[in-house]
Design an enzyme around this catalytic site. Structure first.
Site, PDB file in Angstrom:
ATOM      1  N   ASP A 178       0.854  -1.187   0.000  1.00 10.37           N
ATOM      2  CA  ASP A 178       0.000   0.000   0.000  1.00 10.37           C
ATOM      3  C   ASP A 178       0.888   1.234   0.000  1.00 10.37           C
ATOM      4  O   ASP A 178       2.040   1.180   0.451  1.00 10.37           O
ATOM      5  CB  ASP A 178      -0.905   0.013   1.243  1.00 10.37           C
ATOM      6  CG  ASP A 178      -2.072   0.982   1.098  1.00 10.37           C
ATOM      7  OD1 ASP A 178      -3.134   0.542   0.613  1.00 10.37           O
ATOM      8  OD2 ASP A 178      -1.915   2.160   1.460  1.00 10.37           O
ATOM      9  N   ASP A 230       4.165   2.623  -4.144  1.00  8.39           N
ATOM     10  CA  ASP A 230       3.471   3.552  -5.024  1.00  8.39           C
ATOM     11  C   ASP A 230       3.300   2.839  -6.360  1.00  8.39           C
ATOM     12  O   ASP A 230       4.267   2.621  -7.090  1.00  8.39           O
ATOM     13  CB  ASP A 230       4.296   4.827  -5.190  1.00  8.39           C
ATOM     14  CG  ASP A 230       3.683   5.814  -6.177  1.00  8.39           C
ATOM     15  OD1 ASP A 230       2.672   5.481  -6.836  1.00  8.39           O
ATOM     16  OD2 ASP A 230       4.233   6.919  -6.326  1.00  8.39           O
ATOM     17  N   VAL A 231       2.069   2.448  -6.691  1.00  5.30           N
ATOM     18  CA  VAL A 231       1.850   1.623  -7.876  1.00  5.30           C
ATOM     19  C   VAL A 231       2.091   2.361  -9.180  1.00  5.30           C
ATOM     20  O   VAL A 231       2.130   1.746 -10.249  1.00  5.30           O
ATOM     21  CB  VAL A 231       0.432   1.016  -7.899  1.00  5.30           C
ATOM     22  CG1 VAL A 231       0.232   0.061  -6.746  1.00  5.30           C
ATOM     23  CG2 VAL A 231      -0.635   2.103  -7.950  1.00  5.30           C
ATOM     24  N   ASN A 236      -6.091  -3.588  -6.180  1.00  2.00           N
ATOM     25  CA  ASN A 236      -7.196  -2.875  -5.549  1.00  2.00           C
ATOM     26  C   ASN A 236      -6.754  -1.442  -5.272  1.00  2.00           C
ATOM     27  O   ASN A 236      -6.502  -1.066  -4.142  1.00  2.00           O
ATOM     28  CB  ASN A 236      -7.597  -3.568  -4.243  1.00  2.00           C
ATOM     29  CG  ASN A 236      -8.604  -2.754  -3.464  1.00  2.00           C
ATOM     30  OD1 ASN A 236      -9.729  -2.568  -3.896  1.00  2.00           O
ATOM     31  ND2 ASN A 236      -8.195  -2.236  -2.310  1.00  2.00           N
ATOM     32  N   TYR A 275     -12.339   8.648 -12.971  1.00  2.00           N
ATOM     33  CA  TYR A 275     -12.682   7.360 -12.372  1.00  2.00           C
ATOM     34  C   TYR A 275     -13.470   6.510 -13.364  1.00  2.00           C
ATOM     35  O   TYR A 275     -13.178   5.332 -13.560  1.00  2.00           O
ATOM     36  CB  TYR A 275     -13.482   7.596 -11.097  1.00  2.00           C
ATOM     37  CG  TYR A 275     -13.664   6.368 -10.229  1.00  2.00           C
ATOM     38  CD1 TYR A 275     -12.576   5.735  -9.650  1.00  2.00           C
ATOM     39  CD2 TYR A 275     -14.938   5.854  -9.977  1.00  2.00           C
ATOM     40  CE1 TYR A 275     -12.740   4.622  -8.835  1.00  2.00           C
ATOM     41  CE2 TYR A 275     -15.112   4.750  -9.165  1.00  2.00           C
ATOM     42  CZ  TYR A 275     -14.009   4.136  -8.606  1.00  2.00           C
ATOM     43  OH  TYR A 275     -14.172   3.031  -7.804  1.00  2.00           O
ATOM     44  N   LYS A 279     -11.549   3.108 -14.750  1.00  2.00           N
ATOM     45  CA  LYS A 279     -12.090   1.786 -14.429  1.00  2.00           C
ATOM     46  C   LYS A 279     -12.625   1.081 -15.678  1.00  2.00           C
ATOM     47  O   LYS A 279     -12.504  -0.147 -15.807  1.00  2.00           O
ATOM     48  CB  LYS A 279     -13.166   1.902 -13.354  1.00  2.00           C
ATOM     49  CG  LYS A 279     -12.626   2.299 -11.985  1.00  2.00           C
ATOM     50  CD  LYS A 279     -11.563   1.314 -11.476  1.00  2.00           C
ATOM     51  CE  LYS A 279     -11.159   1.615 -10.042  1.00  2.00           C
ATOM     52  NZ  LYS A 279     -10.131   0.660  -9.535  1.00  2.00           N
ATOM     53  N   THR A 339     -17.368   1.770   2.602  1.00  3.61           N
ATOM     54  CA  THR A 339     -15.968   1.634   3.002  1.00  3.61           C
ATOM     55  C   THR A 339     -15.439   2.951   3.559  1.00  3.61           C
ATOM     56  O   THR A 339     -16.004   4.025   3.296  1.00  3.61           O
ATOM     57  CB  THR A 339     -15.081   1.238   1.806  1.00  3.61           C
ATOM     58  OG1 THR A 339     -15.059   2.323   0.862  1.00  3.61           O
ATOM     59  CG2 THR A 339     -15.589  -0.030   1.140  1.00  3.61           C
TER      60      THR A 339
END
Length: 259
Positions: free
Chosen positions: A31, A57-58, A84, A150, A154, A185
């Site tokens: 994460d 850091d993706v 995710n 977003y 996605k 969440t």
């Protein structure tokens, strides 16, 4: 990837990491928040299961490569990759800042591209693997909130997943998508832009509206997404690849239903 959650809350990545560990997986919790990733790993170890944490850091390709290569050196192979990661900055095409558009695409799409780029060769070498990418009902249609990056990110993630599934089908790598609907969440709660768009910042009012949007009458929880991810990671889904699995209380079905 994306295994952290604010505090002791239960987000999608944390619930999935715990669920995988309960089934015997050795989980590497990655994460952008090292503290949050370690909290997830602590929760797993407290139950007697195996987990470690790493900050990642993706959007940084070298970090992604290093984390995956280290996992392979340490554990011998990577059987499952769970992507995710996402950000839902409010703003449509006429008002979203270009920098926020670029950041949204980086996090919602490029991060998964980079992790697949570096995990798939290891999976192929080991004889196969399962990749689960977490999308959103926002990929299928208007959700009630203007967040252009977003939506686009996605939707792109889903198509990238389908085409990658075909490309590597003969080499034992399965690629599938879980498409959550409206899930309660910590990330949604703390996103001022979403709460503002729904209810002028009133989080409780936002929860009520999201419950009402869902045909089942209530939002889902992180464990619902985790259980769907577990199924797609398992041998019970050995003939499933290139699929998009809605976990949404019939929300996306309602997008295309006659009015």
């Amino acid at each position: 990837m994306g295994a952290g959650t604010d505090g002791d809350g239960m987000g999608l990545g944390r619930a999935t990491a715990i669920t995988f560990a309960r089934e015997g997986a050795h989980v590497v919790c990655a994460d952008v928040s090292a503290e949050s990733a370690e909290r997830t790993a602590e929760m797993i170890r407290a139950e007697g299961h195996r987990a470690e944490s790493v900050r990642l850091d993706v959007t940084d390709e070298q970090q992604v490569k290093s984390v995956i290569d280290t996992a392979v050196r340490t554990h011998g192979r990577v059987d499952v990759l769970h992507n995710n990661v996402g950000i839902a900055a409010a703003g449509g095409v006429t008002d979203l800042a270009v920098a926020d558009w670029a950041k949204g695409l980086e996090l919602n799409l490029t991060g998964a591209f980079l992790s697949m780029r570096h995990a798939i060769p290891h999976m192929v070498a080991a004889g196969g693997g399962s990749i689960i990418n977490i999308s959103s009902a926002a990929a299928a249609g208007w959700s009630g909130v203007p967040y252009a990056a977003y939506y686009a990110g996605k939707a792109g993630l889903e198509h990238l997943s389908r085409t990658t599934a075909v490309e590597f089908a003969t080499r034992g790598v399965r690629v599938n998508v879980v498409q959550p609907g409206l899930i309660k969440t910590p990330m949604v709660a703390r996103s001022a832009g979403i709460a503002d768009a729904y209810s002028d910042g009133d989080v409780e009012a936002m929860w009520a509206k999201r419950d009402a949007q869902t045909p089942m009458g209530h939002m889902g929880e992180a464990w619902d997404v985790a259980n769907a991810s577990l199924f797609l990671a398992s041998d019970r889904a050995k003939y499933i690849s290139g699929a998009v699995l809605p976990v949404d209380g019939a929300l996306t079905a309602s997008f295309v239903s006659p009015s």
